[in-house]
Design an enzyme around this catalytic site. Structure first.
Site, PDB file in Angstrom:
ATOM      1  N   ASP A 107       0.819  -1.213   0.000  1.00 34.32           N
ATOM      2  CA  ASP A 107       0.000   0.000   0.000  1.00 34.32           C
ATOM      3  C   ASP A 107       0.853   1.264   0.000  1.00 34.32           C
ATOM      4  O   ASP A 107       2.052   1.237   0.315  1.00 34.32           O
ATOM      5  CB  ASP A 107      -0.911  -0.021   1.245  1.00 34.32           C
ATOM      6  CG  ASP A 107      -2.280   0.571   0.956  1.00 34.32           C
ATOM      7  OD1 ASP A 107      -2.387   1.417   0.070  1.00 34.32           O
ATOM      8  OD2 ASP A 107      -3.252   0.183   1.647  1.00 34.32           O
ATOM      9  N   ASP A 117     -10.870   1.834  -3.262  1.00 35.74           N
ATOM     10  CA  ASP A 117     -11.445   1.503  -1.952  1.00 35.74           C
ATOM     11  C   ASP A 117     -12.966   1.484  -2.022  1.00 35.74           C
ATOM     12  O   ASP A 117     -13.624   1.043  -1.075  1.00 35.74           O
ATOM     13  CB  ASP A 117     -10.995   2.515  -0.895  1.00 35.74           C
ATOM     14  CG  ASP A 117      -9.606   2.194  -0.354  1.00 35.74           C
ATOM     15  OD1 ASP A 117      -9.074   1.118  -0.693  1.00 35.74           O
ATOM     16  OD2 ASP A 117      -9.051   3.015   0.401  1.00 35.74           O
TER      17      ASP A 117
END
Ligand code: GLA
Length: 670
Positions: free
Chosen positions: A471, A540
């Site tokens: 990430d 997301d």
């Protein structure tokens, strides 16, 4: 495939042709890029030089203006005033360059870039050597042909053969001047949870810029874009596709001139960029990817998908089916126990999941997003038996084990920061603006990249890891590398040179780990990342209806095997919308499928439904992940189809009823 006929350089792919010409003054003039047709017709194309009043003549021997000639590269100072390929601050303070053709070479194998990721297995490569004899500099232009993909990859290199230090102020990867043509541009913009919105506008005059300045390729403006005729549709009409193999600040400009020509440049964003090149040093640009199709936007997608699957995704994962995973994030966020994780994994195993991924929260003293990034050792309170203990239990269930990391970052509240505050990008004595309570590490410093490598290797060696989600949750601010000292304008680019080195080391040392890129979703969804990590978390946003548009956007430039899509709980955690499990699956099914919810909160019938979904997906995933994808025209919504041999799968979304359906070889799948 690559030929030099007379003064013309001719580059052919299966359906396209690209031609440029050596001009009498030693410059290269662009002649044609587009549909492939008989060469003889080409040689008749005039270079279309017009003379207008207040331009500058190149020289007495060549009394034309570079401004009026379609070029293959350009600099400042010799008459062309459009966006240049390269700007060099010479040792005498001037920024005029005059690169003249010197020689060419055609090679079978293209060499890898030394400092940046590269596409591989081209069919042929043309190298053009240009020289600026006043300053003793060599500029190389590289053209690689990917015949089947209909792709041409361009990059450049500057070699300082002089005994003086120079500075590069701008260096694009590709420049191309299209004759007598103006375009409609299709680009993809967005923000967090809202990636890849398709945007179209007709370009009539001036410069249209697609760029990022976030320190990443960004969800604000993806580096992929298309230029087409005004009436080009999904299946008909001429279209060009462009992308860049780069994950940092990028820049593309499309400049429509008064002569009805269009100049397209693509490369590193030159904002806050400058690179010092000492004698005998060189600098290479990222690779620019260009493609053309006369079969509409789907033609571009087909070329790009094929190219990425075969020449960007590294060999180990090339055309290799991707596992169905279950991710712990939306199930537990930071609040999990070993027992809870195992209960979730067991349920996952029952419904047919193949890989269990432990997301954020497993390391240091991580209880929320305010601490511990940088402390890559297991949190014994949450995982008393360590990663190995958990991994063994997961493996015993017959599932593979995967883990989340965010190695480029540090929280001020971490052991790492307490010991090495100067390892973060901090400007001395200045307050730093933080994103998600974290700062970016100065990975240009070899000690820092060494630390990251060692920490990750320790983690990867500690148990049987099959997958890593990597990430990157904030954008750059207060850009300053304590390590680089007085060469601060090199920071953003050197950051990526270091990052790619770290990634390269890891994927070579752990060739079988499936890495998934992520940057709070799609804030770094690009070909640079895809060279190392075969798939990227697309967004997301897991709400299926919003996701439809996001995935539709990605599909123009990226293959389905490159983006991951999860079924999550309802009401959706971001939108609060409730949608049927079927709708959530139908959308997530068109990509790499995963689940990201607490299966223990579902009832038996929902679990049964998920089991059937996974069975269906596994049976058809080769078709889905690697078949030939198309967007079909559908007035009442969205229609995707994928073809492979005699198999066809479709996903149809109906706007009026807000429902989805999947059809397999024409039959509705319920
Ligand atoms: C980012 C990712 C999410 C999740 C969290 C964890 O937001 O996009 O999928 O991994 O970080 O903190």
């Amino acid at each position: 495939m690559i030929k030099k006929i007379g003064r013309n350089f001719i580059l052919e792919t299966k359906n396209t042709i690209y031609i440029f010409k050596l001009l009498p003054n030693g410059y290269l003039g662009h002649l044609y890029y587009g549909d492939r047709f008989d060469e003889k017709i080409f040689q008749n194309i005039k270079s279309n030089i017009r003379r207008t009043g207040n331009t500058v003549e190149y020289s007495d021997d060549f009394p034309y203006s570079l401004e009026d000639i379609p070029l293959e590269y350009s600099t400042y100072g010799k008459g062309d005033i459009k966006e240049p390929l390269i700007v060099i601050r010479n040792y005498d303070g001037s920024n005029t360059s005059d690169f003249i053709y010197d020689s060419y070479e055609i090679v079978k194998e293209k060499s890898k870039l030394e400092t940046l990721p590269s596409s591989y297995n081209c069919d042929e490569q043309l190298i053009i050597n240009l020289v600026d004899k006043y300053y003793n500099l060599k500029l190389q232009l590289f053209y690689s042909i990917f015949y089947e993909s209909n792709v041409i990859v361009k990059s450049c290199k500057l070699v300082n053969n002089s005994d003086k230090t120079i500075k590069i102020e701008k260096f694009n990867s590709s420049l191309i001047d299209m004759h007598n043509k103006t375009f409609t541009i299709t680009s993809f913009f967005g923000n967090w949870g809202n990636e890849m919105n398709k945007h179209q506008i007709k370009l009539t005059a001036g410069k249209y810029v697609i760029s990022s300045y976030t320190g990443s390729s960004s969800n604000r403006n993806n580096p992929f874009f298309m230029l087409s005729d005004d009436d080009t549709s999904e299946n008909k009409g001429e279209c060009y596709g462009f992308n860049l193999v780069y994950s940092g600040n990028h820049y593309s400009s499309i400049e429509t001139t008064q002569l009805q020509r269009t100049r397209i440049v693509q490369g590193i964003n030159s904002e806050n960029f400058e690179f010092e090149i000492n004698p005998n040093e060189d600098f290479e640009t990222p690779e620019a990817v260009l493609t053309f199709s006369s079969c509409g936007f789907n033609g571009i997608s087909k070329n790009m998908h094929y190219f990425i699957n075969n020449h960007i995704i590294r060999e180990n994962f090339k055309n290799k089916i991707r596992p169905v995973l279950l991710n712990s994030w939306e199930a537990f966020y930071f609040f999990f126990t070993e027992e809870g994780l195992l209960e979730l994994a067991e349920k996952g195993q029952e419904v047919g999941v193949e890989l269990f991924v432990l997301d954020d929260g497993w390391f240091g003293n991580r209880k929320n997003d305010q601490s511990s990034l940088g402390d890559w050792y297991v949190n014994q309170d949450k995982l008393p038996n360590g990663l190995n203990g958990l991994c063994n239990e997961i493996n015993a269930l017959g599932l593979k084990f995967g883990l989340w990391v965010e190695p480029e970052m540090v929280n001020v509240n971490s052991d790492l920061y307490r010991v090495h505050p100067n390892w973060a990008m901090n400007i001395n004595n200045k307050k730093h603006s933080e994103g998600r309570n974290q700062r970016i590490l100065d990975i240009i410093n070899p000690e820092v990249s060494e630390y990251i490598l060692n920490s990750l290797k320790r983690v990867f060696n500690s148990c049987n890891i099959s997958y890593v989600k990597w990430d990157f949750n904030r954008i750059f601010s207060d850009v300053y590398s304590p390590y680089l000292k007085d060469r601060q304008k090199e920071t953003s680019h050197r950051y990526y040179m270091s990052l790619y080195k770290i990634m390269d080391t890891l994927v070579n040392e752990y060739p079988d780990i499936l890495f998934e890129g992520c940057a709070g979703g799609g804030n770094r969804f690009d070909l640079g990342i895809l060279c190392y990590f075969p798939q990227i978390w697309a967004s997301d946003k897991t709400d299926a209806l919003d996701r439809l548009m996001i995935q539709n956007g990605y599909s123009y430039g990226y293959p389905l095997s490159s983006y991951t899509c999860h079924v999550s709980i309802c009401p959706n955690h971001l939108t609060r919308r409730t949608l049927p499990l079927k709708t959530r699956f139908d959308v997530a099914c068109f990509g790499n499928l995963g689940y990201e919810l607490n299966l223990n909160l579902l009832d038996e019938s929902e679990l049964e439904e998920i089991k059937k979904q996974i069975e269906f997906y596994k049976k058809h995933r080769e078709l889905i992940q690697f078949g030939q994808f198309e967007r079909e025209e559908y007035e009442n919504g969205i229609k995707w189809s994928i073809l492979k041999e005699d198999q066809k799968i479709e996903m149809i979304y109906h706007n009026d009823t807000q429902t989805t359906e999947i059809r397999l070889n024409g039959e509705k799948y319920e």
